[in-house]
Design an enzyme around this catalytic site. Structure first.
Site, PDB file in Angstrom:
ATOM      1  CG  HIS A  40     -19.274 -23.241  32.347  1.00  0.00           C
ATOM      2  ND1 HIS A  40     -20.463 -22.955  32.324  1.00  0.00           N
ATOM      3  CD2 HIS A  40     -18.491 -22.921  31.663  1.00  0.00           C
ATOM      4  CE1 HIS A  40     -20.612 -22.502  31.322  1.00  0.00           C
ATOM      5  NE2 HIS A  40     -19.352 -22.519  30.517  1.00  0.00           N
TER       6      HIS A  40
ATOM      7  CG  ASP B  10      -5.335 -22.375  14.736  1.00  0.00           C
ATOM      8  OD1 ASP B  10      -5.831 -21.820  13.774  1.00  0.00           O
ATOM      9  OD2 ASP B  10      -4.843 -23.463  14.611  1.00  0.00           O
TER      10      ASP B  10
ATOM     11  CB  SER C 240     -17.954 -23.191  27.775  1.00  0.00           C
ATOM     12  OG  SER C 240     -17.723 -21.919  28.106  1.00  0.00           O
TER      13      SER C 240
END
Length: 274
Positions: free
Chosen positions: A94, A223, A238
């Site tokens: 992004h 996990d 990110s």
């Protein structure tokens, strides 16, 4: 506050009385030079370039002020998603936006530096966590140049020295097209622990034509190691690659604020075709 209702958050000041400026120090110098006389500021507001008139007021220190908070750079911790054999890279999944306006920041130049994770604020419902780290500045720690800031990531080129250093250490992965991605087990690759590790996720849904390009892959973290370490998806993750069946399928982009174990990802084909 002489600039109130004249300048607004997100404006980019590029000139004072026709003289180009690039740094906040240059703006301060110009304001003190012209004093209380009217100044014409040239600025970008969205996609429009305009001129506005404003007059500074005298300050207690003997200088002059416009009543603005101005910044000319931004730094942060993020994840490099991929690079190719030519050193071209893509990161984040992004764009980098202004913290107040959320608008995509205009970029004149940028650099990648080495960084180290020093702490992790775990995510919890209603309060997204974040990776906290140290960025090592200086020429010897610079590993690349940022050329563009887009809605689907930042892009640029890695330094030759860094590429030579990484030679033989990183695996070459094939790319998965969106049609190859399926619901079920996948992995997020991250060095949030200090070394690159694969963490298991479950892909819950795939939107091949999402309204938001950054949210084509819906998943949740299963996990236990990652959940214990971060609570799920946190700021700084990110750009972490999503790997399924030995192929890079996408990159982590967003977390659900009300449930940090759930997140979104962008298709890798969107990132490489920017």
């Amino acid at each position: 506050e002489p600039a109130e209702h004249v300048l607004f958050s997100g404006d980019y000041i590029t000139a004072v009385n026709g003289e180009k400026i690039q740094k906040k120090e240059e703006l301060i110098e110009a304001v003190n030079h012209f004093g209380s006389a009217p100044m014409i500021l040239t600025l970008w507001r969205g996609s429009e370039q305009i001129d506005v008139s404003v007059s500074a007021v005298s300050a207690a220190d003997g200088g002059y002020m416009l009543g603005l908070w101005v910044k000319d750079d931004m730094a942060g911790i993020g994840t490099l998603t991929y690079y190719d054999d030519q050193g071209n890279f893509g990161a984040l999944g992004h764009g980098i936006g202004d913290g107040q306006t959320k608008d995509l920041l205009r970029l004149s130049n940028g650099r990648l530096y080495r960084a180290r994770v020093v702490d992790i604020k775990k995510g919890k419902r209603g309060d997204p966590g974040e990776i906290q780290g140290i960025v090592y500045y200086g020429a010897k720690n610079r590993i690349g140049e940022v050329a563009s800031n887009t809605k689907i990531g930042i892009y640029g080129k890695l330094d030759e020295n860094f590429l030579s250093e990484r030679n033989g250490q990183d695996m070459l992965y094939p790319l998965a097209y969106k049609q190859e991605i399926k619901q079920g087990q996948a992995f997020v690759l991250s060095d949030v622990s200090g070394t690159p590790q694969f963490y298991r996720i479950e892909i819950d849904d795939i939107d091949y034509s999402p309204a938001d390009t950054n949210k084509g892959i819906h998943f949740h973290v299963v996990d236990e190691n990652l959940l214990s370490l971060t609570g799920g998806i946190v700021q700084g993750l990110s750009g972490s690659p999503i790997v399924q069946d030995g192929k890079i399928s996408g990159a982590v982009t967003h977390v659900l604020v009300n449930d940090p174990t759930k997140g979104y990802g962008i298709f890798i084909e969107n990132m490489v075709e920017h």
